[in-house]
Design an enzyme around this catalytic site. Structure first.
Site, mmCIF file in Angstrom:
data_model
loop_
_atom_site.group_PDB
_atom_site.id
_atom_site.type_symbol
_atom_site.label_atom_id
_atom_site.label_comp_id
_atom_site.label_asym_id
_atom_site.label_seq_id
_atom_site.Cartn_x
_atom_site.Cartn_y
_atom_site.Cartn_z
ATOM 1 C CG HIS A 288 -1.669 1.019 0.794
ATOM 2 N ND1 HIS A 288 -1.437 2.425 1.298
ATOM 3 C CD2 HIS A 288 -2.526 1.485 0.431
ATOM 4 C CE1 HIS A 288 -2.599 3.213 1.333
ATOM 5 N NE2 HIS A 288 -3.565 2.591 0.673
ATOM 6 C CD GLU B 168 -5.144 2.267 -2.822
ATOM 7 O OE1 GLU B 168 -6.078 2.344 -2.727
ATOM 8 O OE2 GLU B 168 -4.050 1.753 -2.309
HETATM 9 P P1 13P Z 1 -8.842 6.589 0.845
HETATM 10 O O1 13P Z 1 -10.191 6.391 0.028
HETATM 11 O O2 13P Z 1 -9.169 7.663 1.166
HETATM 12 O O3 13P Z 1 -8.638 8.108 -0.656
HETATM 13 O O4 13P Z 1 -8.602 6.240 0.764
HETATM 14 C C1 13P Z 1 -7.405 5.292 -0.580
HETATM 15 C C2 13P Z 1 -6.890 4.164 -0.159
HETATM 16 O O5 13P Z 1 -5.967 4.120 0.230
HETATM 17 C C3 13P Z 1 -7.936 2.788 -0.279
HETATM 18 O O6 13P Z 1 -6.573 1.759 0.045
#
Ligand code: 13P
Length: 250
Positions: free
Chosen positions: A96, A169
């Site tokens: 992550h 992400e």
């Molecule tokens: P948010 O949805 O708060 O932007 O976070 C995304 C995330 O890091 C999920 O792993």
């Protein structure tokens, strides 16, 4: 392929709070629409309670936010896939962006975690994504390729692709309210799909690619309908059962 709606609760919720939110979600999403699965990813301390709360909920799964690539040993503060499975987890995140950027995890360590987690029987969600500086410098493709290849470098090519997810992400969209545009998501997911096909051949089409970064009830249905978007990984908007249920049911 079922679409995955994953709730990453990060460092939020006591055991009681997690159990309450999970029970409420199981009630609100008692029958997720056909082809949809829900994955709850609480902190380690709340895995068992969260799992108990969704034990009888159809198409609900339990995941962990991290793992260490060893069965046991002198690794203070770390946790093994066997321990996570013992708490009921069937999924785990690897790499992550908060672990890469706040805790300093390298591509190589993320690759070890992915390979070891899969070999231990977990399904793994490998997270990749560029920073704003990297995007501005035109390095999107290079960063995604480096993180994806390194993340999957130790994974046997004959792995069951349904046990692998890659979550795109973009770091600049996490927790900022800035959501990547549809064209940006389609471009990045297309790059990931090509890499998966290059590594796993036709099986690369069966691995799920999730989008994460400021997913909310208001943008979820558009995002989930895009090419190569096989689910979402949600942070802030997953903390309240009502809000996350509106994403799952969007
Ligand atoms: P948010 O949805 O708060 O932007 O976070 C995304 C995330 O890091 C999920 O792993």
């Amino acid at each position: 392929m079922n679409k995955l709606f994953a709730a990453n609760w990060k460092m939020h919720k006591t055991r009681a709070e997690a159990a309450t939110t999970a029970s409420e979600l199981a009630r609100l999403c008692a029958a997720p629409p056909a082809g949809r699965e829900v994955l709850l990813i609480p902190p380690f301390t709340a895995l068992a309670e969260t799992g108990a709360a969704i034990a009888t909920a159809d198409r609900f799964f339990l995941g962990a936010q991290n793992l260490y690539p060893a069965d046991h040993g002198a690794f203070t503060g770390e946790i093994s896939p066997a321990m996570l499975k013992d708490c009921g987890a069937t999924f785990a995140l690897a790499g992550h962006s908060e672990r890469r950027h706040i805790l300093g995890e390298s591509d190589a360590l993320v690759g070890e975690k992915t390979a070891f987690g899969l070999a231990s029987g977990l399904k793994i969600i490998l997270c990749v994504g560029e920073t704003l500086d990297e995007r501005k410098a035109g390095r999107l493709a290079e960063v995604i390729e480096r993180q994806t290849r390194a993340g999957l470098s130790g994974v046997p090519v004959d792995v069951d692709p349904e046990r692998i997810c890659v979550a795109y992400e973009p770091v600049w969209a996490i927790g900022t309210g800035l959501v990547a545009g549809s064209a940006e998501i389609v471009e990045a997911h297309g790059l990931v799909r090509k890499l998966l096909e290059g590594i796993f051949g036709a099986n690369g089409r069966l691995a799920r690619i999730l989008y994460g970064g400021s997913v909310k009830p208001g943008n979820a249905s558009e995002i989930i309908g895009l090419d190569n978007v096989d689910g979402v990984l949600v942070g802030g908007a997953s903390l309240k059962a009502d809000e996350f249920s509106r994403i799952v049911l969007a």
